[in-house]
Scaffold this active site. Structure first.
Site, short mmCIF file in Angstrom:
data_model
loop_
_atom_site.label_atom_id
_atom_site.label_comp_id
_atom_site.label_asym_id
_atom_site.label_seq_id
_atom_site.Cartn_x
_atom_site.Cartn_y
_atom_site.Cartn_z
N ASP A 88 42.67 37.42 50.07
CA ASP A 88 41.23 37.28 49.86
C ASP A 88 40.80 35.86 49.51
O ASP A 88 39.63 35.52 49.67
CB ASP A 88 40.76 38.22 48.76
N ARG A 100 50.12 49.14 42.36
CA ARG A 100 49.08 49.01 41.34
C ARG A 100 49.39 50.03 40.26
O ARG A 100 49.43 51.23 40.52
CB ARG A 100 47.70 49.24 41.94
N THR A 111 47.26 36.59 47.42
CA THR A 111 46.25 37.53 47.92
C THR A 111 45.60 36.94 49.16
O THR A 111 45.31 35.74 49.20
CB THR A 111 45.16 37.81 46.86
N GLY A 144 48.01 44.25 46.02
CA GLY A 144 48.13 44.22 47.48
C GLY A 144 49.12 43.16 47.93
O GLY A 144 49.15 42.06 47.39
N ARG A 161 37.63 42.02 50.57
CA ARG A 161 37.05 42.72 49.43
C ARG A 161 35.65 42.19 49.14
O ARG A 161 34.75 42.37 49.95
CB ARG A 161 37.97 42.64 48.22
N ASP A 202 40.23 34.56 46.67
CA ASP A 202 39.10 34.68 45.75
C ASP A 202 39.40 34.25 44.32
O ASP A 202 38.64 34.57 43.41
CB ASP A 202 38.59 36.13 45.75
N ASP A 245 43.72 39.10 41.27
CA ASP A 245 43.01 39.12 40.00
C ASP A 245 43.36 40.32 39.13
O ASP A 245 43.48 40.19 37.91
CB ASP A 245 41.50 39.02 40.22
#
Length: 327
Positions: free
Chosen positions: A132, A76, A130, A15, A176, A134, A107
């Protein structure tokens, strides 16, 4: 400095995130500064498999610092998940006489980089890109600050209409399986509640919070829902609340991909620039199969496997503050 690194390639994968262009720019310019050849790989790992590789110069990355997305494009790659796909990628890697690879992504991208590095002994260095936030091994990931600012701006506008009509809004944000955007935008947007994947809030807990707000005559209520919330989507939760609190005029807004676009904030531009330079310097100093990050304002290198598999926890203090301020 290690003399065996002469050619570096860089790609963006997974992404997109605001600030990826700034990171590519930093990789290119710092490579040139250290007298290295630098190549851009287009469309992520698919570009490495298909040989979509081009040498970049300083002017190749002019005027991209403020642009969202990634000019190298992103994807992806299902083919890269296979051994045959990675073999094609390595063939092109060697055909271009490349010595090291910089991967900007999240990730999933890093998992692929980890496998590729181990299979073919390729020096790989990851830059966390990202929204996120995360990934362990860095306080913030590239794109996170911009996404939070975008979400907060949207919440501010939603509050205007919520107050005008005394409505209850459920606003779903991205992230996510992580609730970092939800917590950050919830605090900055004055939300009455935040529903996160990391916390086991039930519908009854939310009902009590909303009833308390109604009893104190709150003019508007905004509930932030992280997309990975275990209670379901914002629409699912709104429907459950409506069955018990039918006096609320309820609306749902899903912010979606607008959080991934837009010009990166100052924080994201600076972070991306720092990490891009640190990635090149790390490779020159013998670092491999690691992710570069910033922890407590210091550049650190974390094994990719550890950065991906370690669960990054929501700051409990931030969540505590959010509960205090939501009354």
């Amino acid at each position: 400095m290690k003399a065996n690194i002469k050619k570096i390639a860089v790609l963006t994968s997974g992404g997109d995130a605001p600030g990826m262009n700034a990171a590519v720019r930093a990789v290119v310019r710092s490579s040139v500064y250290y007298n290295l050849d630098v190549y851009g790989i287009y469309k992520g790992y698919d570009g490495l498999i298909n040989g979509d590789i081009e040498q970049l110069q300083v002017r190749s990355v002019s005027n991209i610092l403020s642009r969202g997305g990634t000019f190298l494009l992103s994807a992806r790659s299902d083919e890269f998940r296979t051994k045959e796909g990675r073999a094609k990628a390595y063939k092109n890697f060697k055909a271009n006489d490349l010595d090291a690879l910089v991967v900007i992504g999240g990730d999933g991208s890093f998992t692929g980089a980890d496998v590729f590095s181990q299979e073919y002994d390729v020096p790989v260095l990851g830059i966390p890109g990202t929204i996120d936030n995360d990934l362990a091994g860095t306080d913030f990931t590239i794109g996170y600050d911009t996404a939070c600012n975008t979400a907060t701006e949207a919440i501010d506008k939603i509050r205007d209409t919520a107050s005008s009509h005394e409505r209850l809004f459920f606003v779903e944000v991205m992230g996510r399986d992580a609730g970092f955007i939800a917590v950050n935008s919830g605090i900055s947007g004055g939300a009455v509640a935040m529903l996160l994947p990391e916390h086991n809030w039930g519908i009854d807990d939310l009902i009590r919070r909303l009833q308390r707000g109604a009893s104190s005559e709150k003019a508007s209520n905004i509930v932030i829902v992280a997309e990975g919330c275990k209670l379901g989507s914002a629409y699912d939760i709104a429907a459950k609340v409506k069955t018990q609190l039918d006096y609320f005029d309820i609306r749902v807004t899903v912010l979606g991909h607008l959080q991934r676009g837009g010009s990166p904030t100052t924080s994201d531009r600076v972070l991306a620039s720092r990490l891009g330079v640190a990635a090149v310097e790390g490779l020159l100093n013998g670092q491999s199969n690691v992710m570069v990050g910033v922890v407590n304002s210091n550049v650190v290198y974390t094994p990719i496997n550890e950065a991906v598999k370690t669960i990054k926890k929501i700051d409990a203090e931030e969540f505590r503050i959010a509960k205090i301020l939501s009354i």
